[in-house]
Design an enzyme around this catalytic site. Structure first.
Site, short mmCIF file in Angstrom:
data_model
loop_
_atom_site.label_atom_id
_atom_site.label_comp_id
_atom_site.label_asym_id
_atom_site.label_seq_id
_atom_site.Cartn_x
_atom_site.Cartn_y
_atom_site.Cartn_z
N ASP A 212 -8.40 -4.70 13.83
CA ASP A 212 -8.08 -3.28 13.64
C ASP A 212 -7.60 -3.12 12.20
O ASP A 212 -6.42 -2.93 11.94
CB ASP A 212 -7.00 -2.86 14.64
CG ASP A 212 -6.71 -1.38 14.59
OD1 ASP A 212 -7.45 -0.64 13.91
OD2 ASP A 212 -5.72 -0.95 15.22
N GLN B 212 0.84 -1.21 0.00
CA GLN B 212 0.00 0.00 0.00
C GLN B 212 0.87 1.25 0.00
O GLN B 212 2.06 1.19 0.28
CB GLN B 212 -0.92 -0.01 1.22
CG GLN B 212 -0.19 -0.23 2.55
CD GLN B 212 -1.03 -0.91 3.61
OE1 GLN B 212 -2.25 -0.90 3.53
NE2 GLN B 212 -0.40 -1.52 4.59
N GLY C 57 -3.70 -11.76 8.25
CA GLY C 57 -4.46 -12.09 9.45
C GLY C 57 -5.47 -13.20 9.21
O GLY C 57 -5.74 -14.01 10.10
N THR D 124 -7.81 -2.00 7.92
CA THR D 124 -8.12 -0.94 6.97
C THR D 124 -9.55 -1.17 6.47
O THR D 124 -10.22 -2.12 6.87
CB THR D 124 -7.13 -0.99 5.78
OG1 THR D 124 -7.02 -2.35 5.36
CG2 THR D 124 -5.75 -0.50 6.18
N PRO E 153 -5.83 -4.87 0.66
CA PRO E 153 -5.47 -6.04 1.48
C PRO E 153 -6.42 -6.29 2.64
O PRO E 153 -6.49 -7.41 3.17
CB PRO E 153 -4.06 -5.70 1.99
CG PRO E 153 -3.88 -4.23 1.80
CD PRO E 153 -4.78 -3.83 0.68
N ASP F 233 -0.18 0.47 13.60
CA ASP F 233 0.24 1.71 14.26
C ASP F 233 0.47 1.52 15.76
O ASP F 233 1.03 2.40 16.41
CB ASP F 233 -0.78 2.84 14.01
CG ASP F 233 -2.19 2.42 14.40
OD1 ASP F 233 -2.42 2.16 15.58
OD2 ASP F 233 -3.06 2.35 13.51
N1 SAM Z 1 -7.51 2.58 12.69
C1 SAM Z 1 -7.50 2.23 11.35
C2 SAM Z 1 -8.75 2.52 10.57
O1 SAM Z 1 -9.81 2.01 10.92
O2 SAM Z 1 -8.68 3.28 9.61
C3 SAM Z 1 -6.84 0.95 11.07
C4 SAM Z 1 -5.39 1.11 11.41
S1 SAM Z 1 -4.24 -0.12 11.13
C5 SAM Z 1 -2.96 0.91 10.50
C6 SAM Z 1 -4.80 -1.09 9.76
C7 SAM Z 1 -3.75 -2.12 9.38
O3 SAM Z 1 -4.39 -3.28 8.82
C8 SAM Z 1 -2.75 -1.64 8.31
O4 SAM Z 1 -1.50 -1.45 8.90
C9 SAM Z 1 -2.75 -2.77 7.26
O5 SAM Z 1 -1.46 -3.08 6.79
C10 SAM Z 1 -3.37 -3.92 8.05
N2 SAM Z 1 -3.98 -4.96 7.20
C11 SAM Z 1 -4.71 -4.81 6.07
N3 SAM Z 1 -5.06 -6.00 5.59
C12 SAM Z 1 -4.56 -6.95 6.43
C13 SAM Z 1 -4.60 -8.37 6.45
N4 SAM Z 1 -5.23 -9.07 5.51
N5 SAM Z 1 -3.96 -9.00 7.49
C14 SAM Z 1 -3.34 -8.30 8.46
N6 SAM Z 1 -3.26 -6.96 8.49
C15 SAM Z 1 -3.86 -6.29 7.48
#
Ligand code: SAM
Length: 280
Positions: A154, A30, A137, A156, A161, A85
């Site tokens: 938590d 990303q 995940g 995206t 992804p 984060d």
């Molecule tokens: N607070 C945030 C929001 O709701 O906008 C979410 C924050 S956190 C940074 C989201 C994280 O999910 C990202 O770092 C991303 O890389 C991760 N992510 C996305 N798809 C994923 C997957 N399939 N498995 C694990 N982590 C994933």
């Protein structure tokens, strides 16, 4: 003057003034952008969508974590999916837990957050109870031999992804990876502008969990109103834990929170009619 415009909704455009550009780059998964805004402090953006800001992260991270921690009452092992984060992990570690695993797809989000957003993760990544697993995940919950009292998603938004984290196979994996009495919590989007997220999760949870539902909170930088948090219980009805029990647990743990408190907890489970109507 430079402005950032979020690209999440094609028909709406939320903007934040960029007072200082801090980082701009592409990971294997990303795009990542960090900038500073006078009111919000540092802002983390992934693929053009605001993830968190220094000023308002407490609304989201506290409400993602503490309702389930207190209503369950004896959470020892926690799994966070996404959450690179570190803000959610920091909230979980305020409790007396044995272990927290953070299963994050993108190691660069973790490294960039440690470097540019230390006020959000605090010392969470250095805590001896914390463990980081890099990978998808959905795959983690399908394969792990470990069992968790609480799984927090938590993620995206359901594009790119993060899409798999809103689908039934992933939720079935969560059910499999929960201990008896365990609970999964999901971020389910801003209901006014992303209503389909509540409907989709409701339909999947209905088939998978013994009990399920949603609670709500407003997170200022998630544009469009209050957001929904989904909960699914394996032999546990989360809102059945009464206010008196929540009050006792909150006082006993001496939690330092800026948004969450027992009254907010109780009120959060009250759903407006248009949200109830999405649960069909
Ligand atoms: N607070 C945030 C929001 O709701 O906008 C979410 C924050 S956190 C940074 C989201 C994280 O999910 C990202 O770092 C991303 O890389 C991760 N992510 C996305 N798809 C994923 C997957 N399939 N498995 C694990 N982590 C994933």
């Amino acid at each position: 003057m430079d402005w950032f415009y979020e690209t999440l909704h094609p028909e709406l455009r939320a903007g934040i003034r960029v007072d200082e550009a801090i980082y701009n780059g592409e990971t294997a998964f990303q795009s990542v952008r960090v900038f500073r805004n006078e009111r919000l402090g540092r802002v983390l953006v992934l693929d053009g969508v605001v993830q968190t800001t220094e000023a308002d992260e407490f609304f989201y991270h506290e409400m993602l974590t503490h309702p389930a921690m207190l209503a369950h009452g004896n959470v020892r092992n926690v799994l966070i999916i996404g959450g690179g984060d570190g803000g959610c992990m920091e909230e979980v570690l305020k409790h007396d837990v044995d272990k927290v695993i953070l299963a994050e797809l993108d190691p660069e989000v973790i490294e960039l957050s440690k470097q540019y957003l230390p006020s959000i993760c605090g010392g969470a990544f250095d805590d001896p109870r914390a463990e980081v697993m890099i990978g998808d995940g959905a795959r983690f919950v399908a394969e792990t031999d470990q069992r968790f009292d609480l799984i927090i998603v938590d993620s995206t938004d359901p594009i790119g992804p993060g899409e798999v984290l809103f689908q039934a196979p992933f939720y079935r994996g969560c059910h499999r990876a929960l201990a008896d009495g365990g609970v999964v919590i999901t971020q389910n989007g801003v209901t006014f502008v992303q209503p389909e997220e509540v409907t989709g999760t409701h339909r999947a949870f209905r088939d998978i969990f013994d009990h399920h539902g949603f609670y709500m909170a407003c997170v200022p930088m998630y544009a469009g109103g209050s957001m929904a948090f989904g909960w699914g219980g394996k032999g546990r009805d989360l809102p059945a834990t009464g206010l008196a029990t929540i009050e006792r647990a909150y006082a006993a743990r001496d939690l330092k929170t800026r948004y969450y408190n027992p009254d907010v907890h109780a009120a959060a489970f009250a759903l407006p009619n248009y949200v109830r109507d999405l649960m069909t």
